[in-house]
Every structure is written in structure tokens, then in C-alpha cells.
Design a protein around this motif. Structure first.
Motif, PDB file in Angstrom:
ATOM      1  N   UNK A   1       0.845  -1.184   0.000  1.00 10.84           N
ATOM      2  CA  UNK A   1       0.000   0.000   0.000  1.00 10.84           C
ATOM      3  C   UNK A   1       0.886   1.243   0.000  1.00 10.84           C
ATOM      4  N   UNK A   2       1.012   1.937  -1.142  1.00 11.96           N
ATOM      5  CA  UNK A   2       1.743   3.206  -1.162  1.00 11.96           C
ATOM      6  C   UNK A   2       0.955   4.284  -0.427  1.00 11.96           C
ATOM      7  N   UNK A   3       1.667   5.193   0.227  1.00  9.72           N
ATOM      8  CA  UNK A   3       0.992   6.248   0.980  1.00  9.72           C
ATOM      9  C   UNK A   3       1.819   7.520   0.911  1.00  9.72           C
ATOM     10  N   UNK A   4       1.156   8.639   0.626  1.00 12.04           N
ATOM     11  CA  UNK A   4       1.814   9.939   0.661  1.00 12.04           C
ATOM     12  C   UNK A   4       1.561  10.599   2.007  1.00 12.04           C
TER      13      UNK A   4
ATOM     14  N   UNK B   1       0.570  11.750  14.712  1.00 12.14           N
ATOM     15  CA  UNK B   1      -0.742  11.156  14.958  1.00 12.14           C
ATOM     16  C   UNK B   1      -1.394  10.704  13.653  1.00 12.14           C
ATOM     17  N   UNK B   2      -1.246  11.496  12.594  1.00 14.23           N
ATOM     18  CA  UNK B   2      -1.830  11.124  11.311  1.00 14.23           C
ATOM     19  C   UNK B   2      -1.166   9.883  10.731  1.00 14.23           C
ATOM     20  N   UNK B   3       0.156   9.792  10.834  1.00 13.80           N
ATOM     21  CA  UNK B   3       0.860   8.608  10.345  1.00 13.80           C
ATOM     22  C   UNK B   3       0.443   7.382  11.144  1.00 13.80           C
ATOM     23  N   UNK B   4       0.374   7.538  12.455  1.00 13.75           N
ATOM     24  CA  UNK B   4       0.001   6.414  13.315  1.00 13.75           C
ATOM     25  C   UNK B   4      -1.387   5.903  12.979  1.00 13.75           C
ATOM     26  N   UNK B   5      -2.337   6.819  12.841  1.00 12.21           N
ATOM     27  CA  UNK B   5      -3.706   6.412  12.547  1.00 12.21           C
ATOM     28  C   UNK B   5      -3.806   5.784  11.164  1.00 12.21           C
ATOM     29  N   UNK B   6      -3.059   6.331  10.205  1.00  7.40           N
ATOM     30  CA  UNK B   6      -3.082   5.781   8.856  1.00  7.40           C
ATOM     31  C   UNK B   6      -2.520   4.362   8.833  1.00  7.40           C
ATOM     32  N   UNK B   7      -1.408   4.120   9.528  1.00  7.78           N
ATOM     33  CA  UNK B   7      -0.818   2.785   9.574  1.00  7.78           C
ATOM     34  C   UNK B   7      -1.768   1.772  10.196  1.00  7.78           C
ATOM     35  N   UNK B   8      -2.410   2.153  11.291  1.00  2.00           N
ATOM     36  CA  UNK B   8      -3.322   1.228  11.975  1.00  2.00           C
ATOM     37  C   UNK B   8      -4.547   0.941  11.108  1.00  2.00           C
ATOM     38  N   UNK B   9      -5.070   1.971  10.426  1.00  6.35           N
ATOM     39  CA  UNK B   9      -6.245   1.760   9.571  1.00  6.35           C
ATOM     40  C   UNK B   9      -5.913   0.860   8.378  1.00  6.35           C
ATOM     41  N   UNK B  10      -4.764   1.109   7.751  1.00  2.00           N
ATOM     42  CA  UNK B  10      -4.363   0.294   6.599  1.00  2.00           C
ATOM     43  C   UNK B  10      -4.118  -1.142   7.026  1.00  2.00           C
ATOM     44  N   UNK B  11      -3.469  -1.314   8.149  1.00  5.85           N
ATOM     45  CA  UNK B  11      -3.206  -2.666   8.651  1.00  5.85           C
ATOM     46  C   UNK B  11      -4.513  -3.401   8.917  1.00  5.85           C
ATOM     47  N   UNK B  12      -5.466  -2.724   9.500  1.00  7.43           N
ATOM     48  CA  UNK B  12      -6.740  -3.359   9.855  1.00  7.43           C
ATOM     49  C   UNK B  12      -7.562  -3.701   8.610  1.00  7.43           C
ATOM     50  N   UNK B  13      -7.584  -2.808   7.636  1.00  5.55           N
ATOM     51  CA  UNK B  13      -8.481  -2.990   6.497  1.00  5.55           C
ATOM     52  C   UNK B  13      -7.857  -3.782   5.354  1.00  5.55           C
TER      53      UNK B  13
END
Length: 471
Positions: free
Chosen positions: A35-38, A78-90
Motif C-alpha cells: 500500500x503506497x501512501x503519501x 498522529x496522522x501517520x500512526x492512525x493511517x498505519x493502523x487503519x491500513x493494517x486493519x483494512x
């Protein structure tokens, strides 16, 4: 030797280049289950996403940390942390690959530090998913710089020194200017010598236009993390394009793998050099089918020089693509009358033209006056129309044509096809002769109408019967 100069304009009127973050994410799209992410605002990711969707006509997985005014000022952890957790979960990808943007680079986010803290805080949750980060501010460099930085970051992160080398395993680090079809051609070329190619990134397995058996929220295929680690076990690594020199050197320094950089693989001499290396590495002669392909290329060069010789061509492209195209035009007897590129590169000094400008499409249009052909991406179509010359679309984006992923321009077959495509453009725009090119004299037209004056000898009077005397 070309002189490389910078445009002195205060702004880009009609931009030619694309950004570093987009180039990095494009490289990440060549990795499997990724999953690429900017790390930036939603607009940065949305623009890049739409551009790649329009070019490939495929679904493109790409996420964002969705920075806003407050998070930009306070910091993006906080944004990076939330993005990583959401991507991992979904999506639960094997790899989350993060590219920075100008917004977060200007703020000065310490993303490497953020990731260490996030990993420590969520070790169990993020287990089984690798995370890699690359710094790609979009206010410097261009598309191929972002690609090069991403590949170097991947090699540095995962390719560790190996105890053994696998005989016949050849690493391939392709540049951003190569299409999925180009990578397929390279794979077949290397396999023809009984060698095992490992391509990183491998767009030919992810963006070649195939339909997957099942839906996946991540990339559809490509090089795996194990493939990247396996680069350290390769007998030799091949970089394609000057942009790959940093990654090849990093692999040599960190894992001790010897490497060779080919500045281009478009053209007879360039392909011959690759074949010679593969013959040396494999200890085998070139297969008969490669010899036949080489003969076909020689014949294509003979046929095509009648159309390409003496033609004035204008090219606007990333440095490595510009060098490959300009070199072929020069070898075919054409003249590179205008060359505009997006970023600086050592290879620009060797472009066969007097001057290379780091500029935009407006610069290219001004310099292309009097040329016979324009080579650039789809945003050059208006310039070609105003100049009244044909446009051959090269590079990214090509949103107004189908099959961009299957354009082939490397190796014997790719060079052959490119020569035919160029020659056929000129043939298609040749003037088609008609009656107006050879106008009849007025007396002849009058005779045809039966209105010629008497006694002019152009025609007989309408009532006159001319006898037919048998032989």
C-alpha cells in the motif's frame, strides 16, 4: 556534448514534469501486496491517483495521511500512526511504503523517528507488515528522482549482506521510464540465457493490465519483500538508466553485489552491450532467436532511415527517456533540434544535441518551431496542434490513448518497433497528391468543357463528325 541550462522564467507556464512523491509511489506500485501512501494533504494523493488511473486505465491503490492546517503545524505523527493502523486493519498488506511531500518536508517532520515510536507502541498490531519511508519533497527534483530515491530506500532497508550467492540469479533495477512491456522484454531476454532475473520494482506483474482472480485492496502483483532481500544473493545486478546508479552503488556497498548500469537499452549498440554481458555471465552464446531479432532490427534501421534521416525532432521527457529517444533519433540520421527535460542528471551532457533545457512545455513549443515531429507526453498535444506537426506520445501521462503500458522500446524488438512507429508517423503525414497538384492549362479545361474558341486547335466543334479510317 550538450550544454545543460535552466529556464529563467518565474513560473512553469505549461508544466512538463511530475513530482518526486508521485515517482516514489509509482515505484511502490511495482511491489506485491503493498500500500503506497503519501505523507501530506489529501490533494497531493488525489492528483497523483487520478493521473495514474487515467494513464493505466486501472484501479490504483494509494493512501494519504490527510494532513490539514492543524496537524501540519503540530506535527504529523498522529496522522501517520492512525493511517498505519487503519491500513493494517483494512488491507493487512505485506508492506506500507510512505513518501513525503513538500508540505511535510517544509514542516520538517521526523518521520523516521515517528515510525520508531509507532513500531514500539504497536508492535503486536503491526506485526507481519513492513514499513519503509522515503524523503521526496516535491519542490525539488522530478518524477524519476522520486522513483530512484524509492528504489534506493528499498534496497537499503531490505538488502542485507548474504553468506552465499545464487549462481545465475541476476538482479534488475529498472528506471521509471520503462513500461511494463519493457520489463517483460527484459525478463525474456535474460531468461533466454538460462539466467534467473529478479526485477525490483516489477511493474510488469502489477500494472500490465491483467484482471485478478479476486479483489485486493493492495497492489495486484510485483516484486515481493523477499525478492528485495534476494537482491543480496544475486550474482550480478543490472541498473537501467542513470537514475538507478545510486541504488546499484548502494547494493554494492551494503551487500557486496557487483553491478552494471546501462544508461539506455534502446538502440542496436546498447542492446548489444547487454547481450554481451549476459553471454559473459551465463557462459552461453546468444540464442538463434536473438540473432534473428538483431537482423530484423538492422533491416528496420535500413528501411526507416529513409523517413527519419534529416528530420528535425523536438523531445520533452525525463532525462533517461530523453537520452534514449534522442540517441536513437541521432543514430537514425535525424536531428534533435529541441530538447527539454524536467530535472538535472549526468546523462544530459551526453544527449546528442547542442543544448538541453530544464524547463516546461512552453519552452519546448518555442524551441520546436520548424521541427517535423514532437515527442512528449499527452500534455503536448495542444503544442503539436499549434505547431502543425505530428505528436508521438511517450512517457507518462498518456491519458488520451489506450495501451500505454504495452508500449515497447527496449531490446532488439522494442527498438525495431519504435523505429517503425516513428517512420510510420512521417509516412502518415506525407502530402497525398491529387488533381490540384498538377492543374490543367485553361485551354485544356476549355476544351474539356467544349467552350474552346474556334481555330485554337484544342477541340473540334460539337457538330463535327470525325471519321474513323480503318487500318
Amino acid at each position: 556534448m550538450a550544454t545543460v541550462i535552466d529556464s529563467k522564467k518565474a513560473c512553469a507556464v505549461n508544466p512538463l514534469k511530475m513530482s518526486q512523491p508521485l515517482g516514489a509511489c509509482y515505484a511502490f506500485l511495482g511491489l506485491a501486496d503493498t500500500m503506497p501512501m503519501m505523507h501530506g494533504s489529501q490533494g497531493c494523493t488525489s492528483f497523483g491517483l487520478v493521473l495514474l488511473v487515467r494513464h493505466f486505465k486501472e484501479a490504483i491503490p494509494m493512501q494519504t495521511t490527510a494532513m490539514n492546517e492543524v496537524s501540519t503545524i503540530l506535527g504529523g505523527m498522529d496522522n501517520i500512526e492512525q493511517a498505519l493502523l487503519n491500513i493494517k486493519k483494512r488491507a493487512n498488506p505485506a508492506l506500507i511504503a510512505i513518501a513525503s511531500t513538500g508540505l511535510t518536508e517544509t514542516k520538517g517532520d521526523d518521520v523516521d523517528g515517528y515510525l520508531r515510536l509507532i513500531r514500539a507502541r504497536h508492535a503486536d498490531t503491526l506485526a507481519g507488515t513492513e514499513v519503509v519511508y522515503v524523503s521526496t519533497p516535491d519542490y525539488v527534483g522530478a518524477f524519476q528522482d522520486g522513483w530512484a530515491a524509492a528504489v534506493k530506500a528499498l534496497v537499503t532497508a531490505f538488502a542485507r549482506p548474504a553468506d552465499t550467492r545464487v549462481a545465475g540469479r541476476i538482479g534488475v533495477l529498472p528506471g521509471a521510464h520503462l513500461t511494463p512491456a519493457d520489463l517483460d522484454e527484459l525478463r525474456e531476454l535474460i531468461e533466454a540465457f538460462g539466467l534467473e532475473p529478479v526485477l525490483v520494482p516489477d511493474l510488469s506483474r502489477s500494472l500490465d493490465g491483467h484482471i485478478p482472480d479476486d479483489f485486493t485492496p493492495t497492489t495486484l502483483g510485483g516484486a515481493t519483500v523477499d525478492d528485495i532481500r534476494g537482491l543480496a544473493t544475486c550474482e550480478h545486478v543490472i541498473g537501467i538508466g542513470e537514475q538507478m546508479r545510486g541504488a546499484v552503488d548502494s547494493l554494492a556497498a551494503n551487500a557486496g553485489v557487483p553491478g552494471t548500469v546501462f544508461e539506455r537499452l534502446t538502440g542496436l549498440a546498447a542492446t548489444d552491450a547487454l547481450v554481451a554481458l549476459l553471454m559473459r555471465l551465463s557462459g552461453k552464446p546468444a540464442p538463434a532467436r536473438l540473432k534473428r531479432q538483431r537482423g530484423q532490427l538492422l533491416d528496420a534501421m535500413l528501411d526507416g532511415h529513409f523517413q527519419l534521416g534529416g528530420k528535425r525532432v523536438a523531445i520533452g521527457a525525463e532525462p533517461d527517456l530523453l537520452f534514449a529517444l534522442a540517441s536513437l533519433i541521432h543514430e537514425m540520421g535525424g536531428e534533435v533540434a529541441a530538447a527539454v527535460t524536467t530535472t538535472h542528471s549526468p546523462v544530459l551532457a551526453r544527449v546528442p544535441t547542442a543544448e538541453v533545457l530544464v524547463g516546461d512545455l512552453e519552452d519546448l513549443e518555442l524551441r520546436a518551431a520548424g521541427c517535423d515531429l514532437l515527442l512528449t507526453h499527452a500534455h503536448g498535444r495542444q503544442a503539436a496542434a499549434r505547431l502543425g506537426i505530428p505528436l508521438m506520445r511517450v512517457g507518462i501521462p498518456q491519458f488520451d490513448r489506450l495501451g500505454a503500458a504495452h508500449q515497447l522500446s527496449v531490446g532488439y524488438r522494442g527498438t525495431r518497433d519504435l523505429i517503425f512507429a516513428l517512420a510510420n508517423l512521417f509516412l502518415a503525414h506525407l502530402h497525398a497528391h491529387g488533381p490540384d497538384d498538377w492543374p490543367l492549362l485553361e485551354a485544356a479545361l476549355a476544351a474539356a468543357r467544349g467552350t474552346a474558341p474556334a481555330g485554337c486547335g484544342c477541340s473540334a466543334p460539337a457538330e463535327t463528325v470525325i471519321p474513323i479510317i480503318p487500318a
